[in-house]
Design a protein around this motif. Sequence first.
Motif, PDB file in Angstrom:
ATOM      1  N   ALA A  91      -6.872   2.392  23.218  1.00 56.89           N
ATOM      2  CA  ALA A  91      -5.904   2.171  22.138  1.00 56.89           C
ATOM      3  C   ALA A  91      -6.608   2.110  20.789  1.00 56.89           C
ATOM      4  O   ALA A  91      -6.111   2.650  19.788  1.00 56.89           O
ATOM      5  CB  ALA A  91      -5.128   0.881  22.394  1.00 56.89           C
ATOM      6  N   LEU A  92      -7.764   1.472  20.735  1.00 60.52           N
ATOM      7  CA  LEU A  92      -8.531   1.388  19.491  1.00 60.52           C
ATOM      8  C   LEU A  92      -9.006   2.763  19.041  1.00 60.52           C
ATOM      9  O   LEU A  92      -8.935   3.096  17.858  1.00 60.52           O
ATOM     10  CB  LEU A  92      -9.712   0.447  19.700  1.00 60.52           C
ATOM     11  N   GLY A  93      -9.482   3.565  19.975  1.00 62.32           N
ATOM     12  CA  GLY A  93      -9.913   4.918  19.644  1.00 62.32           C
ATOM     13  C   GLY A  93      -8.759   5.786  19.175  1.00 62.32           C
ATOM     14  O   GLY A  93      -8.895   6.562  18.226  1.00 62.32           O
ATOM     15  N   TYR A  94      -7.601   5.658  19.816  1.00 61.80           N
ATOM     16  CA  TYR A  94      -6.434   6.422  19.385  1.00 61.80           C
ATOM     17  C   TYR A  94      -5.998   6.004  17.989  1.00 61.80           C
ATOM     18  O   TYR A  94      -5.700   6.840  17.147  1.00 61.80           O
ATOM     19  CB  TYR A  94      -5.293   6.239  20.384  1.00 61.80           C
ATOM     20  N   ARG A  95      -5.989   4.713  17.735  1.00 68.14           N
ATOM     21  CA  ARG A  95      -5.597   4.209  16.407  1.00 68.14           C
ATOM     22  C   ARG A  95      -6.587   4.697  15.336  1.00 68.14           C
ATOM     23  O   ARG A  95      -6.186   5.091  14.242  1.00 68.14           O
ATOM     24  CB  ARG A  95      -5.563   2.687  16.436  1.00 68.14           C
ATOM     25  N   SER A  96      -7.864   4.683  15.655  1.00 66.44           N
ATOM     26  CA  SER A  96      -8.870   5.174  14.710  1.00 66.44           C
ATOM     27  C   SER A  96      -8.689   6.668  14.458  1.00 66.44           C
ATOM     28  O   SER A  96      -8.829   7.129  13.330  1.00 66.44           O
ATOM     29  CB  SER A  96     -10.270   4.895  15.258  1.00 66.44           C
ATOM     30  N   TRP A  97      -8.374   7.419  15.510  1.00 61.71           N
ATOM     31  CA  TRP A  97      -8.164   8.854  15.354  1.00 61.71           C
ATOM     32  C   TRP A  97      -6.940   9.131  14.482  1.00 61.71           C
ATOM     33  O   TRP A  97      -6.956  10.024  13.642  1.00 61.71           O
ATOM     34  CB  TRP A  97      -7.999   9.506  16.722  1.00 61.71           C
TER      35      TRP A  97
END
Length: 151
Positions: A91-97
Amino acid sequence: MTINVAMAVVLAVLYSVGFYLLMQRSLMRILIGIVVLGHGANLLLQLAGGPPARAPVLGTAPAEDFADPLPQALALTAIVITFALTTYLLALGYRSWVLTGHDEVQDDLEDRRIAASERPDGSMEEDTEGTDEIVDPGSAAASNEPVEAPR
């Protein structure tokens, strides 16, 4: 109880690869490092439980031949923790992307400001005196669009 040398090498490789990936700046590499470390922890816990195919604690075998249930319970707990951390990092990686277009972990702005202020006088780096306001490229202040008030 002795540990197999091949399993010790596999554990060393899993832990070293996992820690190497954790030190990277990409969130996906950090995620893969967490997963690899989780697998290494599960393998270590299963090795600590003793050889496979031992009798469970049911009273059907002598006490010294029982399988230890604690490493199995700890391995199940480690699986759940690894899964929760994996979903959080996804979820953190998706939000950063979505926000920045990449998944690279950025330096903390306050850390950059402190590092710039504690630089030696004879440093060859560019001078950043008087630039107290550093804007995070992922923040709303860095975008050209106006920010709407929440409703």
